[in-house]
Design a protein around this motif. Structure first.
Motif, PDB file in Angstrom:
ATOM      1  N   THR A 152      31.799  18.848  -9.037  1.00 39.34           N
ATOM      2  CA  THR A 152      31.122  17.913  -9.922  1.00 39.34           C
ATOM      3  C   THR A 152      30.047  17.202  -9.120  1.00 39.34           C
ATOM      4  O   THR A 152      30.295  16.759  -7.996  1.00 39.34           O
ATOM      5  CB  THR A 152      32.107  16.868 -10.491  1.00 39.34           C
ATOM      6  N   ILE A 153      28.862  17.101  -9.688  1.00 42.27           N
ATOM      7  CA  ILE A 153      27.759  16.370  -9.072  1.00 42.27           C
ATOM      8  C   ILE A 153      27.460  15.175  -9.973  1.00 42.27           C
ATOM      9  O   ILE A 153      27.258  15.343 -11.180  1.00 42.27           O
ATOM     10  CB  ILE A 153      26.504  17.254  -8.920  1.00 42.27           C
ATOM     11  N   GLU A 154      27.443  13.978  -9.392  1.00 44.71           N
ATOM     12  CA  GLU A 154      27.163  12.767 -10.162  1.00 44.71           C
ATOM     13  C   GLU A 154      25.733  12.299  -9.898  1.00 44.71           C
ATOM     14  O   GLU A 154      25.341  12.093  -8.752  1.00 44.71           O
ATOM     15  CB  GLU A 154      28.134  11.654  -9.780  1.00 44.71           C
ATOM     16  N   LEU A 155      24.973  12.136 -10.982  1.00 46.92           N
ATOM     17  CA  LEU A 155      23.605  11.648 -10.883  1.00 46.92           C
ATOM     18  C   LEU A 155      23.537  10.244 -11.468  1.00 46.92           C
ATOM     19  O   LEU A 155      24.127   9.976 -12.516  1.00 46.92           O
ATOM     20  CB  LEU A 155      22.649  12.542 -11.677  1.00 46.92           C
ATOM     21  N   GLY A 156      22.803   9.366 -10.818  1.00 47.13           N
ATOM     22  CA  GLY A 156      22.473   8.064 -11.376  1.00 47.13           C
ATOM     23  C   GLY A 156      21.059   8.177 -11.922  1.00 47.13           C
ATOM     24  O   GLY A 156      20.119   8.456 -11.167  1.00 47.13           O
ATOM     25  N   VAL A 157      20.891   8.023 -13.232  1.00 43.02           N
ATOM     26  CA  VAL A 157      19.596   8.256 -13.875  1.00 43.02           C
ATOM     27  C   VAL A 157      19.151   6.989 -14.616  1.00 43.02           C
ATOM     28  O   VAL A 157      19.909   6.433 -15.401  1.00 43.02           O
ATOM     29  CB  VAL A 157      19.674   9.447 -14.862  1.00 43.02           C
ATOM     30  N   THR A 158      17.921   6.566 -14.367  1.00 40.43           N
ATOM     31  CA  THR A 158      17.362   5.416 -15.068  1.00 40.43           C
ATOM     32  C   THR A 158      16.351   5.882 -16.104  1.00 40.43           C
ATOM     33  O   THR A 158      15.848   7.003 -16.042  1.00 40.43           O
ATOM     34  CB  THR A 158      16.673   4.441 -14.095  1.00 40.43           C
ATOM     35  N   GLY A 159      16.078   4.997 -17.067  1.00 39.25           N
ATOM     36  CA  GLY A 159      15.081   5.290 -18.097  1.00 39.25           C
ATOM     37  C   GLY A 159      15.663   5.794 -19.402  1.00 39.25           C
ATOM     38  O   GLY A 159      14.949   5.977 -20.381  1.00 39.25           O
ATOM     39  N   PRO A 196      20.701  22.561  -5.665  1.00 44.59           N
ATOM     40  CA  PRO A 196      19.861  21.716  -4.808  1.00 44.59           C
ATOM     41  C   PRO A 196      19.388  20.442  -5.530  1.00 44.59           C
ATOM     42  O   PRO A 196      19.138  20.459  -6.743  1.00 44.59           O
ATOM     43  CB  PRO A 196      18.668  22.612  -4.469  1.00 44.59           C
ATOM     44  N   ASP A 197      19.252  19.360  -4.765  1.00 43.65           N
ATOM     45  CA  ASP A 197      18.774  18.093  -5.314  1.00 43.65           C
ATOM     46  C   ASP A 197      17.452  18.265  -6.062  1.00 43.65           C
ATOM     47  O   ASP A 197      17.270  17.718  -7.149  1.00 43.65           O
ATOM     48  CB  ASP A 197      18.582  17.057  -4.205  1.00 43.65           C
ATOM     49  N   LYS A 208      16.616  17.181  -9.917  1.00 45.65           N
ATOM     50  CA  LYS A 208      15.549  16.218 -10.198  1.00 45.65           C
ATOM     51  C   LYS A 208      14.478  16.828 -11.098  1.00 45.65           C
ATOM     52  O   LYS A 208      13.954  16.163 -11.988  1.00 45.65           O
ATOM     53  CB  LYS A 208      14.924  15.719  -8.899  1.00 45.65           C
ATOM     54  N   GLU A 209      14.178  18.085 -10.891  1.00 46.48           N
ATOM     55  CA  GLU A 209      13.182  18.774 -11.717  1.00 46.48           C
ATOM     56  C   GLU A 209      13.660  18.877 -13.173  1.00 46.48           C
ATOM     57  O   GLU A 209      12.888  18.671 -14.106  1.00 46.48           O
ATOM     58  CB  GLU A 209      12.914  20.167 -11.150  1.00 46.48           C
ATOM     59  N   ALA A 210      14.934  19.166 -13.367  1.00 43.44           N
ATOM     60  CA  ALA A 210      15.492  19.257 -14.720  1.00 43.44           C
ATOM     61  C   ALA A 210      15.429  17.901 -15.418  1.00 43.44           C
ATOM     62  O   ALA A 210      15.069  17.815 -16.598  1.00 43.44           O
ATOM     63  CB  ALA A 210      16.930  19.762 -14.676  1.00 43.44           C
ATOM     64  N   ILE A 211      15.761  16.828 -14.702  1.00 43.18           N
ATOM     65  CA  ILE A 211      15.695  15.483 -15.267  1.00 43.18           C
ATOM     66  C   ILE A 211      14.247  15.130 -15.606  1.00 43.18           C
ATOM     67  O   ILE A 211      13.958  14.550 -16.656  1.00 43.18           O
ATOM     68  CB  ILE A 211      16.291  14.440 -14.297  1.00 43.18           C
ATOM     69  N   GLY A 248      12.132  14.274 -19.676  1.00 46.52           N
ATOM     70  CA  GLY A 248      11.329  13.136 -20.139  1.00 46.52           C
ATOM     71  C   GLY A 248      11.048  12.159 -19.019  1.00 46.52           C
ATOM     72  O   GLY A 248      11.056  12.518 -17.860  1.00 46.52           O
ATOM     73  N   GLY A 249      10.828  10.910 -19.374  1.00 45.96           N
ATOM     74  CA  GLY A 249      10.449   9.889 -18.397  1.00 45.96           C
ATOM     75  C   GLY A 249      11.635   9.252 -17.703  1.00 45.96           C
ATOM     76  O   GLY A 249      11.761   8.032 -17.684  1.00 45.96           O
ATOM     77  N   TYR A 250      12.494  10.064 -17.132  1.00 41.43           N
ATOM     78  CA  TYR A 250      13.706   9.570 -16.483  1.00 41.43           C
ATOM     79  C   TYR A 250      13.605   9.764 -14.975  1.00 41.43           C
ATOM     80  O   TYR A 250      12.918  10.657 -14.507  1.00 41.43           O
ATOM     81  CB  TYR A 250      14.942  10.284 -17.025  1.00 41.43           C
ATOM     82  N   GLU A 251      14.326   8.951 -14.238  1.00 41.31           N
ATOM     83  CA  GLU A 251      14.263   8.974 -12.786  1.00 41.31           C
ATOM     84  C   GLU A 251      15.673   9.105 -12.212  1.00 41.31           C
ATOM     85  O   GLU A 251      16.581   8.362 -12.595  1.00 41.31           O
ATOM     86  CB  GLU A 251      13.616   7.689 -12.289  1.00 41.31           C
ATOM     87  N   VAL A 252      15.846  10.031 -11.254  1.00 45.69           N
ATOM     88  CA  VAL A 252      17.122  10.165 -10.567  1.00 45.69           C
ATOM     89  C   VAL A 252      17.139   9.140  -9.437  1.00 45.69           C
ATOM     90  O   VAL A 252      16.320   9.190  -8.537  1.00 45.69           O
ATOM     91  CB  VAL A 252      17.315  11.594 -10.006  1.00 45.69           C
ATOM     92  N   GLU A 253      18.084   8.203  -9.512  1.00 50.13           N
ATOM     93  CA  GLU A 253      18.214   7.146  -8.507  1.00 50.13           C
ATOM     94  C   GLU A 253      19.193   7.533  -7.403  1.00 50.13           C
ATOM     95  O   GLU A 253      19.057   7.075  -6.277  1.00 50.13           O
ATOM     96  CB  GLU A 253      18.673   5.844  -9.164  1.00 50.13           C
ATOM     97  N   SER A 254      20.192   8.350  -7.751  1.00 51.30           N
ATOM     98  CA  SER A 254      21.187   8.735  -6.770  1.00 51.30           C
ATOM     99  C   SER A 254      21.821  10.067  -7.139  1.00 51.30           C
ATOM    100  O   SER A 254      21.842  10.455  -8.293  1.00 51.30           O
ATOM    101  CB  SER A 254      22.290   7.659  -6.659  1.00 51.30           C
ATOM    102  N   ILE A 255      22.298  10.755  -6.095  1.00 53.40           N
ATOM    103  CA  ILE A 255      23.040  11.998  -6.284  1.00 53.40           C
ATOM    104  C   ILE A 255      24.258  11.933  -5.361  1.00 53.40           C
ATOM    105  O   ILE A 255      24.130  11.731  -4.155  1.00 53.40           O
ATOM    106  CB  ILE A 255      22.192  13.240  -5.930  1.00 53.40           C
ATOM    107  N   VAL A 256      25.447  12.054  -5.968  1.00 53.51           N
ATOM    108  CA  VAL A 256      26.700  12.020  -5.196  1.00 53.51           C
ATOM    109  C   VAL A 256      27.410  13.349  -5.404  1.00 53.51           C
ATOM    110  O   VAL A 256      27.623  13.767  -6.542  1.00 53.51           O
ATOM    111  CB  VAL A 256      27.602  10.848  -5.675  1.00 53.51           C
ATOM    112  N   ARG A 257      27.771  13.959  -4.309  1.00 56.72           N
ATOM    113  CA  ARG A 257      28.479  15.246  -4.366  1.00 56.72           C
ATOM    114  C   ARG A 257      29.909  15.080  -3.939  1.00 56.72           C
ATOM    115  O   ARG A 257      30.252  14.297  -3.153  1.00 56.72           O
ATOM    116  CB  ARG A 257      27.778  16.260  -3.466  1.00 56.72           C
TER     117      ARG A 257
END
Length: 78
Positions: free
Chosen positions: A6-13, A57-58, A62-65, A69-78
């Protein structure tokens, strides 16, 4: 279908269920992604869990996010 990581992403926007739908769709389109779960935090950092059978890969995440749309990856936890 099973997954082994599982990969956890913190996404803003993200502000609504429409945002959740776009992000989920883009991430599910990636190879080896089994499922995606989003906990929406309107105006904050949403938690996006990517269930997968491969180490994605990170930059790919990030490219998929970014494509969603206008979203930003703030963190990635593996």
């Amino acid at each position: 279908m099973t997954f082994d990581r599982t990969i956890e992403l913190g996404v803003t926007g993200m502000t609504c269920e429409h945002c959740v739908s776009h992000v989920t769709e883009e991430l599910k389109a990636l190879p080896d992604v089994v499922n995606v779960s989003v906990t929406l935090a309107k105006g904050g950092t949403s938690k996006v869990l990517v269930y997968t059978n491969a180490d994605i890969p990170d930059a790919t995440l990030k490219e998929a996010i970014d494509e969603a749309g206008g979203y930003e990856v703030e963190s990635i936890v593996r």
